[in-house]
Scaffold this motif. Structure first.
Motif, short mmCIF file in Angstrom:
data_model
loop_
_atom_site.label_atom_id
_atom_site.label_comp_id
_atom_site.label_asym_id
_atom_site.label_seq_id
_atom_site.Cartn_x
_atom_site.Cartn_y
_atom_site.Cartn_z
N TRP A 16 9.90 0.24 1.83
CA TRP A 16 8.52 -0.31 1.94
C TRP A 16 8.59 -1.17 3.06
N SER A 17 7.43 -1.05 3.79
CA SER A 17 7.28 -2.15 4.97
C SER A 17 6.44 -2.99 4.49
N ASP A 19 3.72 -4.14 6.10
CA ASP A 19 2.60 -3.67 6.66
C ASP A 19 1.91 -2.69 5.44
N GLU A 20 2.80 -1.95 4.76
CA GLU A 20 2.42 -1.22 3.57
C GLU A 20 1.89 -2.11 2.64
N ILE A 24 -1.87 -2.17 0.98
CA ILE A 24 -2.09 -1.65 -0.37
C ILE A 24 -2.89 -2.98 -0.82
N ARG A 117 7.67 5.72 -3.82
CA ARG A 117 7.63 6.18 -2.31
C ARG A 117 8.09 7.81 -1.98
N CYS A 120 5.13 10.09 -2.73
CA CYS A 120 3.83 9.76 -1.73
C CYS A 120 4.32 10.25 -0.27
N GLN A 121 5.53 10.06 0.33
CA GLN A 121 5.77 10.64 1.50
C GLN A 121 5.84 12.25 1.44
N LEU A 132 0.42 6.01 5.47
CA LEU A 132 -0.24 4.73 5.15
C LEU A 132 -1.69 5.10 4.66
N LEU A 135 -1.09 6.05 1.00
CA LEU A 135 -0.74 4.89 0.03
C LEU A 135 -2.05 4.12 -0.16
N SER A 139 -3.65 3.40 -3.93
CA SER A 139 -3.85 2.18 -4.36
C SER A 139 -5.17 2.01 -4.94
#
Length: 189
Positions: A16-17, A19-20, A24, A117, A120-121, A132, A135, A139
């Motif tokens: 996970w980044s 930015d994610e 979220i 993860r 979702c990908q 993104l 996600l 959320s």
């Protein structure tokens, strides 16, 4: 919504980044504002949402992997497979908001959201949409579950999906329920 949000976004497993995690967080906040405006957790006595009556709202979001979500999905939903998002609401339902009693200085604990993860990908790739955006959608979707929205019957599903579309449009994200380009609406193929 006037309450402060105590939102814990924790990375348990997966790639996970930052930015994610930030996106979220924004999706959860936007979903709460939209839900309050829509009348979620409506208190008939005070003629406003519980989300507008408390000083603090608590939510936990765990960013994790398919293996962790699979165990929870099996143990709590009887489905031995990973899923994209799980929500565990602290409140039984939004029906009893008028009877909900808590001290004025206590935070309103709404519950926990877990996001897997890999699922979702895979879904984002299959649906030809940015990860993104997917996600953020999940959320918001998970947050709406925490405040009483559901999609088990058609009318409720349509209302929840319309609210999700509104939230995502406000964040510059296309309708997540629109058919995928070059996909047959009837068969999904």
């Amino acid at each position: 919504m006037t309450a402060q949000l105590d939102l814990d976004v924790a990375i348990e497993a997966g790639d996970w980044s930052d930015d994610e995690a930030i996106a979220i967080r924004g999706a959860v906040e936007a979903a709460l504002v939209a839900a309050a405006h829509d009348g979620a957790l409506w208190d008939e006595d005070d003629e406003k949402s519980l989300l507008d009556q408390v000083m603090m709202i608590e939510i936990s979001v765990t960013l994790t992997d398919d293996a962790s979500v699979r165990v929870l999905n099996r143990d709590y939903r009887g489905k031995d497979a990973p899923t994209n998002v799980l929500s565990f609401a602290a409140l039984e339902s939004d029906d009893g908001a008028s009877e909900f009693d808590m001290a004025p200085d206590m935070p309103l604990m709404l519950g926990d959201i877990l996001i897997a993860r890999e699922t979702c990908q895979r879904e984002a790739a299959e649906q030809n949409k940015p990860l993104l955006h997917h996600l953020i959608h999940l959320s918001a979707h998970g947050t709406l579950h925490l405040v009483g929205y559901d999609h088990m019957v058609d009318d409720e599903a349509e209302h929840m999906e319309q609210l999700e579309r509104h939230i995502l449009a406000g964040m510059g994200i296309d309708d997540p329920y629109a058919p995928i380009e070059d996909q047959d609406v009837e068969t999904g193929q």
